[in-house]
Design a protein around this motif. Structure first.
Motif: not given
Length: 286
Positions: A159-172
């Motif tokens: 699913g959407p990926l949560t980055l180390l900075s806390g932001t969530t990005v799309t699967v793509g």
């Protein structure tokens, strides 16, 4: 005038010969059972991690490799965990085998003289051998991340990926960042490949060059872990190996990418020159 027009034709012919030689080398490399075994061993890393987490369940936060405690939440973390585990040890071992075998392997099989009799030239052969090792670096990195992504998709879904900075990005976008990590790791291993190429020109026993390359990778990481040697760390080819995590921030921290590329370029130039000097002056007896 005819002589001037002949020069571009000869240059084009040399480029064509180099491309053909590289294509032949890559076919030979990836058709070998040893190469398939190395790729298979790397593919086992994410498989074992995924299956173990699926059976044992979620680990305690902060224990084990980075991203391990996040796998059950998102299968994309299987690939990230696997590449974190593989980069310090397993990837250098496989690169050591491939790079250490480049010249020494041909010498041990008695095929080096044959290759040089063909219209290849020593420098061109050395370049092709190094480029093939570089292609393997990319293939090895992609194997870990692609297999990890597939295993995560099957066992946990993605699913959407949560980055180390806390932001969530799309699967793509998450998948694009994984491809960027594969490219980063590949660049990180180019310096080690140059060292392996140089060691391979020093011997006709490929096992010695393979072992020497792997030992240097381990030694550099040990030195990099000693705070008393902080002054040395920026010069170690392993110094930025795990900085691919900067691709998992928003915005991406590009400084480490440039520093890593510059560091690896330095090792390529130094050990590439040493390999060329050794190979050009070496008596080829086998």
């Amino acid at each position: 005038m005819p002589a001037a027009s002949a020069r571009p034709a000869k240059a084009a012919e040399r480029r064509g010969n180099t491309a053909a030689l590289l294509g032949s080398e890559l076919l030979t490399l990836f058709r070998r059972r040893r190469t398939a075994a190395l790729i298979g061993a790397l593919a086992l890393i994410p498989i074992l991690i995924g299956v173990a987490v699926k059976i044992a369940g979620e680990s305690s936060s902060g224990r084990g490799p980075a991203f391990l405690d996040l796998i059950t939440q998102n299968g994309l973390y299987v690939g990230l965990t696997a590449i974190t585990v593989a980069t310090p040890l397993f990837l250098p071992l496989t690169i050591g085998v491939i790079a250490g075998d480049t010249i020494a392997g041909e010498a041990s099989h008695g095929t080096l003289r044959y290759l040089l009799i063909a219209p290849a030239g020593r420098l061109r052969l050395l370049l092709v051998k190094y480029l093939s090792a570089g292609v393997f670096c990319l293939a090895a990195s992609l194997t870990v991340l692609v297999v990890g992504t597939l295993v995560g998709w099957v066992l946990f879904s993605i699913g959407p990926l949560t980055l180390l900075s806390g932001t969530t990005v799309t699967v793509g976008e998450g998948l694009l960042r994984l491809l960027g990590i594969a490219a980063y790791i590949s660049v990180s291993l180019l310096g080690l490949s140059a060292i392996g190429l140089f060691l391979s020109t020093l011997t006709t026993v490929p096992v010695g060059a393979m072992a020497g390359t792997a030992i240097l990778a381990v030694a550099a990481q040990i030195l990099g872990a000693l705070p008393q040697l902080d002054w040395l760390h920026p010069w170690l080819f392993t110094d930025h190996w795990l900085s691919f995590a900067d691709l998992l921030r928003d915005p991406v921290q590009w400084a480490s990418f440039g520093d890593n590329a510059l560091l690896q370029a330095g090792y390529i130039v130094v050990f590439g020159a040493l390999a060329a000097g050794r190979f050009l002056s070496k008596d080829i007896l086998s």
